[in-house]
Design a protein around this motif. Sequence first.
Motif, short mmCIF file in Angstrom:
data_model
loop_
_atom_site.label_atom_id
_atom_site.label_comp_id
_atom_site.label_asym_id
_atom_site.label_seq_id
_atom_site.Cartn_x
_atom_site.Cartn_y
_atom_site.Cartn_z
N ALA A 93 44.94 36.38 42.83
CA ALA A 93 44.26 36.18 44.24
C ALA A 93 44.52 37.64 44.84
CB ALA A 93 45.03 35.37 45.12
N ILE A 94 43.64 37.65 46.02
CA ILE A 94 43.37 39.01 46.38
C ILE A 94 44.86 39.33 47.15
CG2 ILE A 94 40.87 39.02 47.14
CD1 ILE A 94 41.77 37.92 50.07
N LEU A 100 40.09 46.36 46.23
CA LEU A 100 39.59 45.49 47.03
C LEU A 100 38.38 45.99 47.76
CD1 LEU A 100 42.69 43.61 48.73
CD2 LEU A 100 41.04 42.59 46.97
N ARG A 101 38.32 47.02 47.75
CA ARG A 101 36.96 47.76 48.87
C ARG A 101 36.06 48.48 47.77
NH1 ARG A 101 41.22 47.13 51.71
NH2 ARG A 101 41.06 47.07 54.02
N SER A 117 37.87 44.19 41.27
CA SER A 117 37.66 42.90 42.02
C SER A 117 36.42 42.21 41.64
CB SER A 117 37.65 43.48 43.67
OG SER A 117 36.58 44.23 43.70
N PHE A 118 36.66 40.75 41.56
CA PHE A 118 35.32 40.03 41.48
C PHE A 118 34.67 39.59 42.82
CE2 PHE A 118 33.45 35.85 41.09
CZ PHE A 118 32.52 35.93 40.17
N GLU A 149 36.55 37.54 45.49
CA GLU A 149 37.21 36.43 45.36
C GLU A 149 38.48 36.51 44.91
OE1 GLU A 149 35.06 33.28 43.43
OE2 GLU A 149 33.91 33.11 45.37
N PHE A 150 38.73 37.21 43.76
CA PHE A 150 39.93 37.81 43.13
C PHE A 150 39.99 39.14 42.30
CE2 PHE A 150 37.58 34.51 40.70
CZ PHE A 150 37.31 35.28 39.35
#
Lengths: 679, 381
Positions: free
Chosen positions: A408-409, A456-457, A485-486, A495-496
């Motif tokens: 998860a993030i 994440l970015r 990151s998806f 999302e994850f």
Amino acid sequence: MRRVGLRGAVSMSFALKNNFGSPPKCRSVEHTRGSPGTRSWKFNNFEHICCILPCNFAGPLQLGETNSLPVSRPDVITPHLAGAMPNVITPHKAGAMPIQELSRKRKGDIDNRENGDAEMEEQQSRSEDDDQQVTIKCFREPHSQIEKRRRDKMNILIDELSAMIPSWNPMAKKLDKLTVLRMAVQHLKALKAGASSSFTDFNYKRKPSFLPQDDLKHLVLTAADGFLFVVSCDRGKILFTSESVLKFLNYSRLELIGQSLFDYVHPKDISKVKEQLSASGLYPRERLIDAKTGLQVQDLPVGAVQLCTGARRSFFCRMKHSRTVMKTEDKTIQPSSPKKKESQRYCTVHCTGYMRSWPSTQLDAESDDNESSHLSCLVAVCRVHPNDACQPSREVKVKPTQFVTRFAIDGKFTFVDQRATTVLGYLPQELLGTSCYEYFHQDDLQHLAETHRKVLRSKEKIETSCYKFKTKHGSFVMLQSQWFSFINPWTKEVEFIVSTNRVLGPGHTETEQPSSSKLLDEESKRTILIPGISSGITTMIYAGSIGTQIANELLDSNRVNCSPSSGTSSPFCPPQDRSPMVSSHANTPNDEVTDSDTVSKSGSESASKGATYAGSDTHMDTARSPPGESSQIDLDSMVGPGLGILSNDEAAMAVIMSLLETDANLGDAVDFDNMHWSH
Amino acid sequence: MTPERERRRIMSCEAARARRRAESQVLIDMSQLLPLPSSLRPQLDKPSIIRLTISYLRIHTLLSGFADRQRRDEEGERETRERRGAGARERREEGDRERRDAGDRELGEGREEQKKEMGETDLYLRILGGFVVVVTTEGDMIYLSDNIREYMGLTQVELMGHSIYDFTHPCDHKEIRDNLDLTAGQSGCGGLRDFLMRMKCTVTHKGRTVNLRSAGWRVLQCRGCLKVCVSGPSLTCVLFTCQPLSLTHTLLHTHTFTSHHSMDMRFTYCDQRVTGLLSYRPEELLGVSVYDLCHTLDLHTLTKSHLNLCSKGQSVSGVYRVLVRGGGYMWAETHSAVVSKPRPSQPHQSKPSPPLFVACVTYILSGVEEPTQLLSLGQMN
């Protein structure tokens, strides 16, 4: 003055034509010829567009295009165009629409002219005596241009044609048009003579098809890349298969014909196939669908007495693939066949077809039951699922020393590949729901958190440098991961995170074990050396919450960008949820610090982690529910009462009905049609 | 203007006329030779005749290439078969003729009235539920089966010889080009092709035919293979079948379930059957993303399908693994479509109406594999 402006506008429409209009393509008669009525409508529309053009058209487009204007009267066109320009440059987004519309309309006009230019001219002069329209007429594309284009097109076609004629000397000088055409005729005649049987076919005379029947049949089967079969509905007897079945299932046709289909279907799929073979009369749902589709109904034979005839089928099933080389004699050729015999393989086939009935006497001459004059069967083409064929290669993509995980993030494991167990020693359920930071070595935390933040970015895949991951046995294994990151294609939100982890060096775990345990000892010593156990606890709390911190950063930044309402619930709930989890984690460091008996400890560790599942689970839900919930509410308000209330069948029907509405997205076409009539 | 010049002008006029006349005659001859319904012939203009002739010659070249290869294959096959036994040998004696007649014999031999009603190949084409297209690598459609009319409203004669790019959605051109590309590896699947494209369609869903200019788009699933024909003029073609993606003929059997999703693919509704298949209760799936339900290795498959859904409105997922509650996974394929708000009968709305939700039909293709293996958090209770 007004007239001048208009000239500018109209001549610019020619520039547009040159800009947007593709080289004219020949169209068949149905479209090139129109009734006078439509033609005049077109013209009126065209005029209308011309008049509105200057105010909403993106000017800069044309600056470079002045040279390519049709240059029949450059003296008239260019100056006015230049004069019109300043007025015209009003960058307006809506401008794009009318332009395209215009070019399309114009193209249509030109096509018309190919057939009845004079007629059209007459039509125009009759209908328009207005000054403006006369001007427009003057600026229509000159006849010579149209002619030139037509000639060019013909020449291209003739060139193509000459390439298709088997010439005795391909290097010879270019043949003239007429010769090429004559040779083509000769060639056609030769072809016809060669294939006389198919041309004199009685079918051909009655309703000629572009290709001989068996060629077309062959083409269909090649394109479909599958095999055909006919199965009787009542007993599942295979009445016919095409020869290509050999290629796909490795059974010869004769082997299959007369057999029961169910012998060749995966045992678990038999009920599925039976269901498909049963008459559709039992399924009112399906009949309704056919009745409503319009398009589907068209190909139903009119007056079909049998309800099932024509009903379409589309389903998947697994069919046996014979690995063995069929007959006993073959053993001499293929000595390895006994070995292969054991590996009974199935391949997934997609069957599409329809129900049909035949008089049973014809089809099933040796059949004993003649009481029913018609036998209904399923006629279907089966394609071996392409992905199925690729499956082995897909598996290879992930090497045995690799495994895939998903976080998860906030860095919690939500998916763990089974291969992880062999590398890490943990069962997936032991890892799931826990934060990956709990397993990272302290030295790597900084770097990994940085990478986490970065991934994440970023839309790119990011490679971590190699790091140590604690295995179940307490030792560390060196891993290198590729993270990405998806991003949900629709919401564009992360999302994850998917991580492909590579073990550095085969057997690394074993060789590294002594040193890593040493390292662990050092670490434990170090943590002991730090005054107070509390520091140990704080580091562990820190490790677990690094991920959530990073995730919160992202959520915060998202909230800044998004509307405030969507974010209100999420930032406050998770910390509350997390507090019990953190406290439960506080126990684990103690286990590690002592580090005497790993087996028993790991057991308790996993148990304590088990306790965290519930907490983390609810946390995940709360973190995710706000967007999901809100969208659901939106949908409900739009759809009306929730479909869940409806009964199963009604709901299924609703799905189908809604699908019907989307079918082909043809709404536009209808609307246009209506408009034609209203004008 | 001297009389000499005038005379020359008349002469050249005369010559040109004669040339044109000869040309037309040849073209008429040509059109007579084309296997077309005689009612259509007089309607064809010159370029159309040439265009159709080119297509005809090309498809012939292609087919003769096939025939050659097939003969070679068959000969090889026959040799192996001859070693195999009496049954096979007996069958082989019939040779090529048998191949040609195979369908006729089994599928309704000597039944004239059936043939009149529906030709043999119509049967093949009907089974497909779509039409066949042969496209050269340059994008020229050299052959389309005549049942295209049923699906798209456009006729075979209208389209044959034209470029596929003239009749497909501009946004899909890149994808089409990639699929026509000879070198496109397509992830090691040989020459197999499977993609979606939008093609012009002049049939409305009410069955009315409209003008080409106001044609709508229809999503077609194109599946096929690449064929190279080297004999004579080299010709590389992609043969594929185009099937409209309507889920309407699906008989909803026990191995399928239907679901609704928000546009980001979270469940908003799921029918009861899912419980029997995947062990999730419909209500616990609400709000769950399909991405959480799939195996991570199949993420790409689903993303591609989702993107298709967003851009084209319909999609087929291809095979992926869906995780079963309590452990294990099943192979599945999902067919989906975006359902939009029924537009008010307001003409000239250029922008599409807002999407409401995604409707999916998921086919379960296998049993539970590795049922003891827990893979994701969502599988645990």
